[in-house]
Structure formats: C-alpha cells, structure tokens
Design a protein around this motif. Structure first.
Motif, PDB file in Angstrom:
ATOM      1  N   GLY A   3       0.820  -1.202   0.000  1.00  0.00           N
ATOM      2  CA  GLY A   3       0.000   0.000   0.000  1.00  0.00           C
ATOM      3  C   GLY A   3       0.857   1.256   0.000  1.00  0.00           C
ATOM      4  N   ASP A   4       1.934   1.225   0.775  1.00  0.00           N
ATOM      5  CA  ASP A   4       2.861   2.361   0.789  1.00  0.00           C
ATOM      6  C   ASP A   4       3.493   2.564  -0.589  1.00  0.00           C
ATOM      7  N   ALA A   5       3.781   1.441  -1.270  1.00  0.00           N
ATOM      8  CA  ALA A   5       4.403   1.529  -2.593  1.00  0.00           C
ATOM      9  C   ALA A   5       3.453   2.172  -3.598  1.00  0.00           C
ATOM     10  N   PHE A   6       2.167   1.786  -3.543  1.00  0.00           N
ATOM     11  CA  PHE A   6       1.189   2.401  -4.441  1.00  0.00           C
ATOM     12  C   PHE A   6       1.099   3.901  -4.180  1.00  0.00           C
ATOM     13  N   GLY A   7       1.059   4.254  -2.896  1.00  0.00           N
ATOM     14  CA  GLY A   7       0.999   5.670  -2.545  1.00  0.00           C
ATOM     15  C   GLY A   7       2.231   6.426  -3.001  1.00  0.00           C
ATOM     16  N   GLU A   8       3.403   5.795  -2.877  1.00  0.00           N
ATOM     17  CA  GLU A   8       4.646   6.435  -3.303  1.00  0.00           C
ATOM     18  C   GLU A   8       4.678   6.603  -4.817  1.00  0.00           C
ATOM     19  N   ILE A  10       2.091   6.944  -6.841  1.00  0.00           N
ATOM     20  CA  ILE A  10       1.176   8.031  -7.200  1.00  0.00           C
ATOM     21  C   ILE A  10       1.800   9.377  -6.863  1.00  0.00           C
ATOM     22  N   ARG A  11       2.483   9.445  -5.703  1.00  0.00           N
ATOM     23  CA  ARG A  11       3.119  10.701  -5.306  1.00  0.00           C
ATOM     24  C   ARG A  11       4.208  11.104  -6.296  1.00  0.00           C
ATOM     25  N   LEU A  12       5.002  10.118  -6.725  1.00  0.00           N
ATOM     26  CA  LEU A  12       6.089  10.413  -7.655  1.00  0.00           C
ATOM     27  C   LEU A  12       5.563  10.921  -8.989  1.00  0.00           C
ATOM     28  N   LEU A  13       4.425  10.355  -9.414  1.00  0.00           N
ATOM     29  CA  LEU A  13       3.879  10.736 -10.715  1.00  0.00           C
ATOM     30  C   LEU A  13       3.127  12.055 -10.673  1.00  0.00           C
ATOM     31  N   THR A  14       2.511  12.358  -9.541  1.00  0.00           N
ATOM     32  CA  THR A  14       1.657  13.543  -9.474  1.00  0.00           C
ATOM     33  C   THR A  14       2.351  14.757  -8.863  1.00  0.00           C
ATOM     34  N   SER A  15       3.451  14.535  -8.183  1.00  0.00           N
ATOM     35  CA  SER A  15       4.117  15.652  -7.504  1.00  0.00           C
ATOM     36  C   SER A  15       5.016  16.446  -8.439  1.00  0.00           C
ATOM     37  N   THR A  20      12.225  11.750 -11.098  1.00  0.00           N
ATOM     38  CA  THR A  20      11.411  10.600 -11.517  1.00  0.00           C
ATOM     39  C   THR A  20      11.018  10.712 -12.982  1.00  0.00           C
ATOM     40  N   TRP A  21      10.526  11.877 -13.379  1.00  0.00           N
ATOM     41  CA  TRP A  21      10.102  12.046 -14.767  1.00  0.00           C
ATOM     42  C   TRP A  21      11.284  12.001 -15.725  1.00  0.00           C
ATOM     43  N   GLU A  22      12.451  12.440 -15.269  1.00  0.00           N
ATOM     44  CA  GLU A  22      13.648  12.348 -16.094  1.00  0.00           C
ATOM     45  C   GLU A  22      14.026  10.886 -16.325  1.00  0.00           C
ATOM     46  N   ILE A  23      13.928  10.079 -15.258  1.00  0.00           N
ATOM     47  CA  ILE A  23      14.235   8.650 -15.367  1.00  0.00           C
ATOM     48  C   ILE A  23      13.227   7.960 -16.282  1.00  0.00           C
ATOM     49  N   ILE A  24      11.947   8.318 -16.154  1.00  0.00           N
ATOM     50  CA  ILE A  24      10.913   7.732 -17.011  1.00  0.00           C
ATOM     51  C   ILE A  24      11.177   8.074 -18.475  1.00  0.00           C
ATOM     52  N   THR A 194      16.487  -0.801  -3.803  1.00  0.00           N
ATOM     53  CA  THR A 194      16.396  -2.065  -3.073  1.00  0.00           C
ATOM     54  C   THR A 194      17.657  -2.304  -2.258  1.00  0.00           C
ATOM     55  N   SER A 195      18.811  -2.039  -2.865  1.00  0.00           N
ATOM     56  CA  SER A 195      20.080  -2.220  -2.151  1.00  0.00           C
ATOM     57  C   SER A 195      20.204  -1.274  -0.962  1.00  0.00           C
ATOM     58  N   ARG A 196      19.518  -0.135  -1.017  1.00  0.00           N
ATOM     59  CA  ARG A 196      19.527   0.815   0.089  1.00  0.00           C
ATOM     60  C   ARG A 196      18.489   0.494   1.145  1.00  0.00           C
ATOM     61  N   GLY A 197      17.643  -0.476   0.871  1.00  0.00           N
ATOM     62  CA  GLY A 197      16.585  -0.825   1.808  1.00  0.00           C
ATOM     63  C   GLY A 197      15.331  -0.002   1.656  1.00  0.00           C
ATOM     64  N   ASN A 198      15.252   0.835   0.616  1.00  0.00           N
ATOM     65  CA  ASN A 198      14.055   1.646   0.355  1.00  0.00           C
ATOM     66  C   ASN A 198      13.067   0.840  -0.479  1.00  0.00           C
ATOM     67  N   PHE A 199      12.463  -0.158   0.163  1.00  0.00           N
ATOM     68  CA  PHE A 199      11.645  -1.106  -0.587  1.00  0.00           C
ATOM     69  C   PHE A 199      10.379  -0.463  -1.149  1.00  0.00           C
ATOM     70  N   ALA A 200       9.775   0.448  -0.393  1.00  0.00           N
ATOM     71  CA  ALA A 200       8.556   1.098  -0.891  1.00  0.00           C
ATOM     72  C   ALA A 200       8.850   1.878  -2.163  1.00  0.00           C
ATOM     73  N   LEU A 201       9.968   2.614  -2.164  1.00  0.00           N
ATOM     74  CA  LEU A 201      10.339   3.385  -3.365  1.00  0.00           C
ATOM     75  C   LEU A 201      10.706   2.459  -4.513  1.00  0.00           C
ATOM     76  N   ALA A 202      11.403   1.349  -4.212  1.00  0.00           N
ATOM     77  CA  ALA A 202      11.779   0.391  -5.261  1.00  0.00           C
ATOM     78  C   ALA A 202      10.540  -0.220  -5.902  1.00  0.00           C
ATOM     79  N   ILE A 203       9.571  -0.592  -5.069  1.00  0.00           N
ATOM     80  CA  ILE A 203       8.334  -1.181  -5.605  1.00  0.00           C
ATOM     81  C   ILE A 203       7.561  -0.128  -6.391  1.00  0.00           C
ATOM     82  N   ALA A 204       7.580   1.115  -5.907  1.00  0.00           N
ATOM     83  CA  ALA A 204       6.899   2.198  -6.625  1.00  0.00           C
ATOM     84  C   ALA A 204       7.490   2.382  -8.020  1.00  0.00           C
ATOM     85  N   LEU A 205       8.813   2.346  -8.118  1.00  0.00           N
ATOM     86  CA  LEU A 205       9.466   2.456  -9.424  1.00  0.00           C
ATOM     87  C   LEU A 205       9.098   1.262 -10.309  1.00  0.00           C
TER      88      LEU A 205
END
Length: 229
Positions: A3-8, A10-15, A20-24, A194-205
């Motif tokens: 759930g946190d990943a979905f929220g992250e 959406i935040r990355l895409l809408t904020s 993030t948009w450069e990477i996309i 993922t290597s940094r332990g930021n799993f929510a952000l990794a799943i969001a990506l």
C-alpha cells in the motif's frame, strides 16, 4: 508495504518530481530507440531467413534462435569488454553512456524481432510473392507487399522486443553504470533503492515501469486490432 508503494508511485507521478520524470523519459527514449533499431534490422534479417536460399541458412536460423534465449548479462559483458577503455572499441568512449545502453538493448531485442519476423513471414503463402512478381512487381515491391501482409504478427515482434528491453537490468547496469542524471533508468533505479533498503520506493518504481510497459503495449495492441478489423 504494498500500500505504501502504491501511494509512493502516485506521489512520484503527481508531484512533478523532476528526477522521476527524467528517469521515465530516459527509460522510454533508450528502450524505444533500441526497439526501433532492432526492428529495422530484424525484419530484413527475418526476410532473408524466410525467403533466402544460402548454404548457412540453417546455421543462421539456429544462431537467431539461440540469441532469443541469450541472458542479457552476457550481452552486457561482451559489450563492456568491447567498449572498455583498453578494448577494441574503447576509443569511441561509449561505455557508461546512453548510447551504450541503446546498443546493448538493441542487441538483446534483435534476435527476438528477427526470430518472430521469420516465423511471421514464413506463414504468408509463398505463391503470394510469386504472383506479385508475375504481375510485374519488382522483387523489392513483392517483398514489401509480403511484409504488409504480415504486419500484425510483426507488431507482435515489436512488442516482444520492447518488453524484453524495457524490463532489462543486467546489461543496462554493466554498460550504463547507473549514473544519476545520465544513465539511470527505472530498472536500475529500482535495484539501487532495493540495495539501500528503500523497498517502498523500489516497488513504486517497479509499478511505474509496469504502467509504462502496459501503455506502450496497449497502443501497439490497439494498432493490431485496428489492422485486423
């Protein structure tokens, strides 16, 4: 966590997060360019394998089929050795650049596009091309007509090639280096987080990557259905 990943995501895409948009955008440009190169080379190669008659035809077909299952990390390793500073192509200074990533992804997609194109073109009635030539069409025009006839399966080749490269990570890491602002794409960014332990952000990506792949393939699928209709 999901759930946190979905929220992250959406935040990355809408904020309007510029990173993030450069990477996309970089992910799209690299993968679409590589797919276009693979298609422009793979279809003529598929035509050669489908209609050509030469001594090494079976060996070439076997090589293409082998390449369809080649691990991307092997492609990355070979290109890294070639592009390394002391390698045969080191003078081009392409290693750890987007160009090297496009090259790696094109090599990965090429056997897929060529293999599927060969199968698609082989399914067209062989008398069709002969009839076209008998009616006065040049050989090039007759072959082009066969390609148009097989356009729907060829779109499947494009989708297969794009799907293979947009989700690829091994070769991208090896030849691109995952450099922020230069060669970082969605897959390599997800691995880094993922290597940094930021799993929510990794799943969001990862979720953004899935949405991106879905949108591109949905457009191609719509073109398929429109062509079939």
């Amino acid at each position: 966590m999901l759930g946190d990943a979905f929220g992250e995501a959406i935040r990355l895409l809408t904020s309007g997060d510029s990173d993030t948009w450069e990477i996309i955008a970089r992910s799209l440009v690299i993968s679409l360019t590589a797919t276009a190169i693979a298609f422009s080379l793979g279809v003529p190669l598929g035509m050669l394998l489908a209609f050509g008659r030469f001594p090494a035809r079976r060996a070439a077909h076997a090589a293409i089929n082998t390449g369809m299952g080649m691990p991307p990390v092997v492609v990355g390793l070979i290109l890294t050795v070639l592009l390394w500073r002391a390698g045969p192509l080191g003078g081009l200074e392409l290693l750890y650049t987007p160009v090297a990533m496009v090259l790696a992804q094109a090599v990965i997609a090429l056997p897929l596009v060529a293999g599927i194109s060969t199968a698609a073109l082989s399914q067209v009635d062989p008398d069709f091309r002969i009839q076209m030539e008998a009616l006065g069409a040049s050989r090039a025009r007759a072959l082009w007509t066969v390609v148009v006839e097989a356009r729907l399966p060829l779109l499947a080749a494009v989708m297969a090639g794009f799907g293979a490269v947009i989700s690829e990570v091994g070769a991208a890491m090896m030849v691109g280096g995952n450099i922020a602002g230069q060669t970082r794409v969605l897959t390599t960014a997800a691995v880094l987080e993922t290597s940094r332990g930021n799993f929510a952000l990794a799943i969001a990506l990862g979720l953004i990557l899935l949405v991106l792949a879905f949108v591109v393939n949905a457009v191609l699928t719509a073109a398929q259905h429109r062509g079939r209709a």
